[in-house]
Design a protein around this motif. Structure first.
Motif, short mmCIF file in Angstrom:
data_model
loop_
_atom_site.label_atom_id
_atom_site.label_comp_id
_atom_site.label_asym_id
_atom_site.label_seq_id
_atom_site.Cartn_x
_atom_site.Cartn_y
_atom_site.Cartn_z
N GLN A 86 0.80 -1.41 -0.18
CA GLN A 86 0.05 0.07 0.03
C GLN A 86 1.09 1.55 -0.19
OE1 GLN A 86 -2.21 -0.43 3.57
NE2 GLN A 86 -4.28 -1.19 2.42
N LEU B 137 2.25 1.77 -3.36
CA LEU B 137 1.33 2.40 -4.24
C LEU B 137 1.06 3.86 -4.11
CD1 LEU B 137 -1.45 -0.31 -4.59
CD2 LEU B 137 -0.12 0.53 -6.26
N ASN C 139 -4.39 5.92 -8.71
CA ASN C 139 -3.75 4.73 -8.14
C ASN C 139 -4.93 4.05 -7.24
OD1 ASN C 139 -1.55 4.80 -9.69
ND2 ASN C 139 -0.58 5.97 -8.28
N TYR C 140 -5.35 2.90 -7.44
CA TYR C 140 -6.10 2.12 -6.43
C TYR C 140 -5.32 1.60 -5.17
CZ TYR C 140 -8.79 -1.69 -4.53
OH TYR C 140 -9.48 -2.55 -3.73
N VAL C 141 -5.47 1.84 -4.23
CA VAL C 141 -4.88 1.36 -2.82
C VAL C 141 -5.73 0.59 -2.18
CG1 VAL C 141 -3.09 1.74 -0.90
CG2 VAL C 141 -3.31 3.47 -2.97
N PRO C 142 -5.67 -0.58 -2.09
CA PRO C 142 -6.54 -1.69 -1.80
C PRO C 142 -6.42 -1.59 -0.08
CG PRO C 142 -5.18 -3.02 -3.24
CD PRO C 142 -4.74 -1.68 -2.86
N PHE C 143 -7.61 -1.54 0.60
CA PHE C 143 -7.59 -1.84 2.16
C PHE C 143 -8.63 -2.96 2.47
CE2 PHE C 143 -5.54 2.22 1.74
CZ PHE C 143 -4.85 2.28 2.80
N SER C 144 -8.29 -3.72 3.86
CA SER C 144 -8.98 -4.84 3.98
C SER C 144 -10.51 -4.60 4.27
CB SER C 144 -8.20 -5.95 4.87
OG SER C 144 -7.86 -4.85 5.81
N ASP D 67 -11.30 0.47 7.11
CA ASP D 67 -9.97 0.83 7.02
C ASP D 67 -9.51 1.93 5.85
OD1 ASP D 67 -9.01 -0.85 9.01
OD2 ASP D 67 -8.91 -2.43 7.96
#
Lengths: 505, 320
Positions: free
Chosen positions: A456, A459, B180-185, B189
């Protein structure tokens, strides 16, 4: 505020129904926690359907009771059977069981319950007084900060490793690798799944723990029985002192307990880390600063105190991000959110405004659950110890059965039982060759958090490493990491010198 | 003598045991004659689980038999779906079939099912999404976000897994900028990452965004669903802002393994359509912030199929 809290206490103590639900919750959590394979998460999931039919206060005190009881329950089986009932009590198993083998099970349990309660009370007070500011501060922990915190956490593998740091690193890396099974956290590309859909969600911590620590212990017992060593599982206490916890023993551990309470609060306020990591870090810090570090792993009361304080301190601190931000700190807290929502309350910044009485009932419930837990354990621990004095040929088949049933019950999946068996063999081999399964556990816990945050962060920063040095928090953790590594190397050097001197003599 | 008697007794007992295995076969019996199992593809306590439980409770009244919940979580929601696929298509096992494991997951991992393996009972809830930033952020419109991304060569946003990022991706496609896609769980979050200032924007699920709109810590720039939010009726949808097809559709619904008999499917559809109207269920959906919205089984199936086709293009770009 004080008045509201008092009202919260009154609401629970004076209302017999509320009190019954609290006691029931604690007892259920304690039993489920104590049985390997059944966890407090499951106890809570069992209670949830019930919460449709009872009042908000009743359901929440029952859930909190089960949460608190569950985390402690795991320690009972860790001490008496060397098979931790929950991941959070894995750090307790080594020292607790060594003490139990010396006939000091009563002493170990008393140390564990005292420090558990200390940890939970400490964090409850922190929660009541400064939840809001801590939650605001925790917001500053972004992916960059978490990544550096994880790098620091990796250094605790060294002290869980025992004699050989290299073997510890191998165990840790094995754990990191197992933690990568499943969908990759960024692009959801399957890794190490071999096309098996069950592996898509990764390996479960509980399954791995039960396999590598509990079932592998059963294998060792089978081995010793097959060599003709059938004996009572635990010896009875040799003297009355063995069942007691003296004031001076408490005093010796007090510093470690304080430190662990702070660590537990810190870890608990940061979502996603959880009680198991807190217990390992607390244990590691206590070992480094102890006067008797050699005793750690061989039956150290201080070790039990450190681990137990830290994991139960997470219990209260976990509610900080939950109540203040609506972010669940671990799986149990995530289920608690559901319980709030059934009552029409969304945990988060609004709850203090919308339902302050309920918040204070939660605080009161948390504190009272400790008292209830203490009373229950004090009344029943002799019985538990007595069961543990049965012959191993009676105890371990029962434990194995519970392990299998419990692991199956997690996801109603036979596949999980095979995974458990695989880890049982891995754990058994590791111990045979002097590797510590604990190092694998730590690696496994850290792996997903470390990877997710690292990626993360990259990114966000467009692959600039500067993000790991961008804030004061990152600098603080870099310094702690450096100190920790220096500390490890220094200790190794001293050990080598000592060995050389002994060789000369 | 005694021995013979005992042997006879034994034979009798064993015959009885054997016969007890032959339960009455179901012939022309009215469906349902016994308890129905509802498989939930997520764990206990989540909004899918809680909504399914309320629905099951309401459906028991018109079906006249218990509807028991079985949680089969894991595999990003696919484990429960597989369980439904593999169970007998006699109508006694049904399950929650959510949008993501049907229309998105097949692009991310190998799953043994397709949408055609199921007969759908209904869709009953629509997850609602929106694009939000921190309230002290300099950006006040989607246009501001686009301009900033253009100037800085990209902008990071948080979300908790597909389909949420589609909204930003479609904007980026149209405007030719990089998000920009930043994935979170989890949804919460993703929101905290914005609150902490670690990313500029989030595509959030309604339940995790609304509390912070009310405290004034977040501002909503657009609704990423087909409708505006009831909680923020002044904020326009992406479609109203000129981004056609950028709205995200994601439903939760019920289904059974394919091949269930017409009559039984009809009985289930009617019973659950009636359960949907139940006041307790409707109230719970409001509490869960999962907007209740009824679509028929056939409509839901079409929605999943169309989504599946559309996602092909989007997801193939992502994983490259």
């Amino acid at each position: 505020m004080f008045l509201l809290l008092l009202q919260g206490f009154g609401d629970i103590v004076l209302n017999i129904h509320n009190l019954i639900f609290l006691i029931g919750g604690v007892a259920l959590g304690l039993i489920m926690g104590a049985i390997p394979g059944l966890t407090s998460t499951m106890a809570i999931a069992l209670i949830i359907p019930l919460t449709f039919y009872i009042t908000p206060v009743q359901s929440l005190v029952m859930l909190l009771g089960a949460y608190n009881g569950g985390i402690f329950g795991g320690s009972l089986s860790a001490i008496l059977l060397a098979t931790p009932g929950t991941p959070a009590s894995a750090a307790t198993a080594a020292d607790g069981f060594k003490l139990a083998l010396q006939g000091k099970a009563g002493k170990a349990i008393k140390m564990a319950i005292t420090s558990s309660i200390f940890g939970c009370l400490f964090s409850s007070i922190v929660l009541i007084i400064i939840a809001e500011p801590i939650a605001r501060y925790a917001l500053k922990f972004g992916p960059g900060e978490y990544t550096v915190l994880m790098i620091f956490s990796l250094t605790i593998i060294a002290s869980a490793a025992g004699k050989s740091v290299i073997k510890g690193l191998i165990g840790g890396i094995l754990g990191l690798l197992f933690g990568m099974v499943g969908l990759d956290p960024i692009y959801s590309v399957p890794r190490f799944t071999f096309g098996i859909p069950y592996l898509g969600s990764g390996l479960s911590l509980v399954v791995m723990l039960i396999g590598s620590l509990a079932v592998s212990e059963i294998f060792r017992q089978i081995e010793s029985v097959s060599m003709g060593r059938v004996s009572a599982h635990l010896p009875p206490p040799t003297c009355r002192e063995d069942d007691r916890l003296s004031f001076s023993e408490m005093k010796q551990s007090f510093k470690s307990m304080m430190r662990s309470a702070l660590i537990g609060c810190g870890i608990g306020s940061l979502p996603g880390l959880g009680p198991t990591l807190a217990a390992y870090i607390g244990y590691d810090m206590a070992k480094r600063n102890s006067k008797n570090p050699d005793l750690f792993g061989e039956g150290s009361l201080e070790g039990i105190a450190a681990a137990e304080t830290a994991n139960n301190a997470v219990c209260g601190a976990n509610l900080i991000p939950l109540l203040a931000l609506g972010v669940p700190g671990d799986t149990v807290a995530a289920i608690l959110i559901g319980a709030f929502m059934i009552q029409g309350l969304t945990p988060g910044p609004l709850i203090f405004r919308e339902a302050p009485e309920l918040v204070y009932s939660i605080y009161a419930g948390l504190i009272l659950s400790n008292i209830v837990l203490f009373i229950i354990v004090m009344l029943t621990h002799k019985g538990f110890s007595r069961i543990a004095r049965l012959e191993t040929t009676i105890i371990y088949p029962v434990v194995l059965m519970f392990c299998i049933v419990g692991v199956y019950a997690l996801n109603q999946s036979i596949f999980d039982i095979w995974i458990m068996m695989m880890f049982a063999i891995i754990g058994y081999i590791m111990v045979k060759f002097d590797f510590s399964p604990a190092t694998m556990m730590i690696g496994f816990i850290l792996s997903p958090i470390f990877e997710l945050n690292l990626r993360q962060a990259l990114l966000i920063s467009n692959n600039q490493l500067s993000i790991f040095f961008s804030t004061p928090i990152t600098w603080v953790f870099w310094l702690i990491t450096l100190y920790s590594v220096y500390n490890i190397l220094n200790r190794k050097r001293k050990e080598r010198q000592r060995e050389k001197q002994q060789a000369i003599l | 003598m005694m021995k013979k008697f005992m042997a006879l007794l034994l034979v009798c007992c064993m015959t009885l045991v054997l016969f007890s295995g032959c339960t009455q076969t179901k012939t022309e019996e009215k469906f349902p004659a016994e308890a129905i199992t509802l498989v939930v593809n997520y764990g206990g306590g989540g909004s899918t689980d809680l909504s399914a439980r309320a629905l099951a409770k309401a459906a028991e009244a018109s079906l006249g038999v218990p509807v028991t919940i079985e949680n089969k979580s894991g595999g990003s929601g696919s484990t429960g779906v597989i369980e439904v696929q593999n169970s007998k298509n006699d109508g006694y096992t049904i399950g929650t079939l959510t949008y993501s494991p049907l229309a998105i997951l097949p692009y991310q991992m190998t799953v043994p099912y397709t949408i055609d393996d199921f007969d759908f009972i209904m869709g009953y809830g629509e997850y609602r999404y929106g694009i939000a930033v921190k309230s002290d952020s300099p950006y006040n419109t989607i246009e501001d976000l686009v301009n900033a991304a253009r100037e800085n060569g990209g902008m990071a946003f948080s979300a908790s897994g597909y389909p949420q990022p589609f909204a930003m991706q479609k904007i980026a496609e149209k405007e030719d900028v990089i998000f920009n896609y930043v994935p979170f769980s989890s949804g919460s979050d993703a929101v905290t990452a914005v609150l902490g200032g670690h990313v500029e924007a989030t595509v959030g699920i309604i339940s995790s965004v609304v509390p912070f709109l009310e405290t004034g810590e977040l501002k909503l720039l657009a609704s990423a669903s087909s409708k505006r939010w009831d909680e923020a009726p002044d904020v326009e949808t992406l479609e109203e802002l000129g981004y056609e097809d950028a709205s995200i559709q994601s439903y939760v619904g019920l289904g059974a393994p394919a091949g269930i008999s017409e009559e039984n499917l009809k009985i289930l559809r009617e019973a659950f359509a009636k359960a949907f109207e139940d006041q307790e269920f409707q109230d719970l959906m409001v509490k869960l912030q999962l907007p209740a919205s009824y679509i028929s089984g056939d409509e839901y199936k079409t929605l999943c199929q169309e989504g599946f086709e559309a996602n092909k293009v989007l997801l193939e770009n992502v994983t490259q």
